[in-house]
Structures are given as structure tokens and as C-alpha cells.
Design a protein around this motif. Structure first.
Motif, mmCIF file in Angstrom:
data_model
loop_
_atom_site.group_PDB
_atom_site.id
_atom_site.type_symbol
_atom_site.label_atom_id
_atom_site.label_comp_id
_atom_site.label_asym_id
_atom_site.label_seq_id
_atom_site.Cartn_x
_atom_site.Cartn_y
_atom_site.Cartn_z
ATOM 1 N N GLU A 31 0.848 -1.188 -0.041
ATOM 2 C CA GLU A 31 -0.022 0.129 0.141
ATOM 3 C C GLU A 31 1.031 1.089 -0.080
ATOM 4 O O GLU A 31 1.905 1.173 0.434
ATOM 5 N N ALA A 32 0.397 2.328 -0.352
ATOM 6 C CA ALA A 32 0.961 3.637 -0.405
ATOM 7 C C ALA A 32 1.504 4.048 1.126
ATOM 8 O O ALA A 32 0.483 3.820 1.979
ATOM 9 N N GLY A 33 2.382 4.526 1.087
ATOM 10 C CA GLY A 33 3.005 4.855 2.545
ATOM 11 C C GLY A 33 3.708 3.729 3.418
ATOM 12 O O GLY A 33 4.346 3.934 4.461
ATOM 13 N N ASP A 34 3.826 2.334 2.602
ATOM 14 C CA ASP A 34 4.588 1.340 3.332
ATOM 15 C C ASP A 34 6.069 1.560 3.228
ATOM 16 O O ASP A 34 6.675 2.099 2.211
ATOM 17 N N TRP A 35 6.641 1.201 4.428
ATOM 18 C CA TRP A 35 8.169 1.064 4.371
ATOM 19 C C TRP A 35 8.609 -0.232 4.509
ATOM 20 O O TRP A 35 8.078 -1.081 5.212
ATOM 21 N N ALA A 51 13.226 0.681 1.218
ATOM 22 C CA ALA A 51 12.142 0.793 0.186
ATOM 23 C C ALA A 51 11.114 1.702 0.763
ATOM 24 O O ALA A 51 10.556 1.145 1.797
ATOM 25 N N TYR A 52 10.563 2.649 -0.139
ATOM 26 C CA TYR A 52 9.104 3.561 0.236
ATOM 27 C C TYR A 52 8.059 3.235 -0.738
ATOM 28 O O TYR A 52 8.314 3.663 -1.913
ATOM 29 N N PHE A 53 6.963 2.898 -0.569
ATOM 30 C CA PHE A 53 5.898 2.670 -1.503
ATOM 31 C C PHE A 53 5.108 3.937 -1.645
ATOM 32 O O PHE A 53 4.511 4.410 -0.664
ATOM 33 N N PHE A 54 5.211 4.323 -2.915
ATOM 34 C CA PHE A 54 4.404 5.634 -3.173
ATOM 35 C C PHE A 54 2.952 5.325 -3.905
ATOM 36 O O PHE A 54 2.109 6.496 -4.230
ATOM 37 N N SER A 55 2.857 4.094 -4.058
ATOM 38 C CA SER A 55 1.388 3.647 -4.718
ATOM 39 C C SER A 55 1.772 1.806 -4.429
ATOM 40 O O SER A 55 2.592 1.448 -4.005
ATOM 41 N N SER A 56 0.576 1.136 -4.832
ATOM 42 C CA SER A 56 0.563 -0.059 -4.408
ATOM 43 C C SER A 56 1.595 -1.099 -5.334
ATOM 44 O O SER A 56 2.158 -2.157 -5.099
ATOM 45 N N ASN A 57 1.969 -0.399 -6.485
ATOM 46 C CA ASN A 57 3.001 -1.047 -7.245
ATOM 47 C C ASN A 57 4.251 -0.364 -7.481
ATOM 48 O O ASN A 57 5.196 -0.968 -8.018
ATOM 49 N N TRP A 58 4.378 0.828 -7.173
ATOM 50 C CA TRP A 58 5.564 1.859 -7.186
ATOM 51 C C TRP A 58 6.364 2.097 -6.143
ATOM 52 O O TRP A 58 5.754 2.586 -5.202
ATOM 53 N N ALA A 59 7.781 1.828 -6.061
ATOM 54 C CA ALA A 59 8.560 2.239 -4.871
ATOM 55 C C ALA A 59 9.634 2.808 -5.269
ATOM 56 O O ALA A 59 10.229 2.463 -6.434
ATOM 57 N N VAL A 60 10.273 3.287 -4.220
ATOM 58 C CA VAL A 60 11.915 3.791 -4.560
ATOM 59 C C VAL A 60 12.471 3.130 -3.273
ATOM 60 O O VAL A 60 12.225 3.036 -2.155
#
Length: 231
Positions: A23-27, A71-80
Motif C-alpha cells: 500500500e502507498a506509505g509502506d516502508w 524501500a518506500y511505496f508511493f503506490s501499491s505497485n511503485w516504490a523507491v
């Protein structure tokens, strides 16, 4: 181990399902073993006083250290993701396939450990996670790498032959990876990844007061096996 990690990651990455637990906001924080395995190709050595080209080449040995990534998720599929590690220490091997070098230096050099260098290769990547319906979360990534070299030094035998002032320039390059998170609880996971990093460096040194150089193409595969936690 490297082949097993790569096979596991590729096989799982092809198992794409329908639902994503991220989910967005997950670390996600991960830590574990990271192996940097440089390309086996050899880099030529150039010495001005010998007319430039020499029969010598350099290769770099692999090393395994503690790897860390965040890793940080800014959507359910995308992370940095940021890859970090404790410093890697590599032996630099000198190669002489012609057998001419002993006539230059007076001793056999083929296969000898010439020097050792340390480096840190922080890498920032954008990851795409495939939508799945299970515990396996495969992903692909592209990123930018910065590698800084330090503690470059010749071994005692080359130093006694007059090798000195070894320096390697820092490197910028791209990276590409395939990876897998396997969740064995809602928050704890095992991660496996394999990535290619474009690392090239210009090396300079002296033999006595005679300048020499080499364009070192390291271009490693980087394999990681880590334990992670998502919050």
C-alpha cells in the motif's frame, strides 16, 4: 549461491497474480548478505615509458558484505529503494597472458595480487512490483549508482618493485535489477535480488616516477539475500 538466488528471483518474478498486498506509505527495511561480483573481463594497463600498451591487464575479485536497503511505496505497485552496505574490499589481480612481463619487472606477475581497494556503491532505484495474490512479491527496478573508491593501496611485493600512488576515480552509472519479497508473516519477509551495476573507473599509478593508467570496467552483478520488515 549466486545462481540459486538468480534462478529463484526469475522464477518467482514470472508468477504474476491479481492482488497486491503493498500500500502507498509502506516502508520496507532489509538487511543481509550482499555479494559484488565484478565482470571477469580484463582491463588493459598503459605505461607511457613503455610506449603505452603493455601485455598486462587487471581484473577485480568479488567480495561479500552486509547489505542494507530501504524501500518506500508511493503506490501499491511503485516504490523507491536505496541500496547501502558496509565497505566492499576487492583484490586487484594483474594478468600477463604473454609471459613478457617478467622481462620488464624481473619477476613473474601473472595472477599475482597487485593491489586492494575499498568502495561504497550507494544505488537509488525505482521499483515496479507486479500485482500478485500471494506471499510472493516480485519486482523489477532501474536506478542510478554512485561508487566512491578509497583506501587504494598496492600490496607489499608490487610496492617493493616501485608501484605507488594508486588512485581510482569515482563512478556514476545505471543499474537494473530483478527481485522478490517473500512474506512469511504480515510484516516479515525474505528478499532475494540480482542487479547489474554499470561501474567504470579510470585508475592512475606510478612505477617509480613513471606514470601508468588503466580504464577499469568493473560492471558487477550484485546478489543479495536479506531479511526484511514492512511497517
Amino acid at each position: 549461491m549466486k545462481k540459486q538466488i538468480l534462478t529463484l528471483v526469475i522464477t518467482a518474478a514470472l508468477s504474476v497474480g491479481a492482488v497486491n498486498a503493498n500500500e502507498a506509505g509502506d516502508w520496507v527495511i532489509r538487511a543481509g548478505a550482499t555479494n559484488v561480483d565484478p565482470d571477469n573481463g580484463n582491463s588493459g594497463v598503459f605505461v607511457d615509458a613503455l610506449g603505452g600498451d603493455t601485455p598486462l591487464s587487471l581484473s577485480v575479485e568479488d567480495d561479500t558484505q552486509l547489505g542494507l536497503n530501504f524501500a518506500y511505496f508511493f503506490s501499491s505497485n511503485w516504490a523507491v529503494e536505496l541500496l547501502a552496505a558496509t565497505p566492499f574490499n576487492h583484490d586487484v589481480i594483474i594478468n600477463d597472458s604473454t609471459g613478457i612481463a617478467p622481462g620488464i619487472f624481473g619477476v613473474p606477475v601473472d595472477g599475482a595480487t597487485l593491489a586492494e581497494v575499498q568502495h561504497l556503491p550507494p544505488t537509488l532505484s525505482v521499483l515496479y512490483y507486479f500485482t500478485t495474490n500471494g506471499s510472493f512479491q516480485p519486482y523489477l527496478g532501474l536506478g542510478l549508482n554512485y561508487t566512491t573508491f578509497f583506501e587504494e593501496k598496492f600490496k607489499s611485493d608490487p610496492d617493493a618493485l616501485g608501484f605507488n600512488d594508486l588512485e581510482l576515480d569515482d563512478s556514476w552509472g545505471y543499474s537494473a535489477q530483478v527481485g522478490l519479497d517473500f512474506y512469511f508473516t504480515d510484516n516479515w519477509l525474505v528478499n532475494a535480488s540480482a542487479r547489474y551495476i554499470d561501474i567504470e573507473s579510470d585508475a592512475s599509478f606510478k612505477i617509480g616516477e613513471i606514470p601508468g593508467s588503466s580504464s577499469v570496467e568493473i560492471d558487477p552483478m550484485v546478489y543479495s539475500l536479506m531479511l526484511g520488515y514492512k511497517f
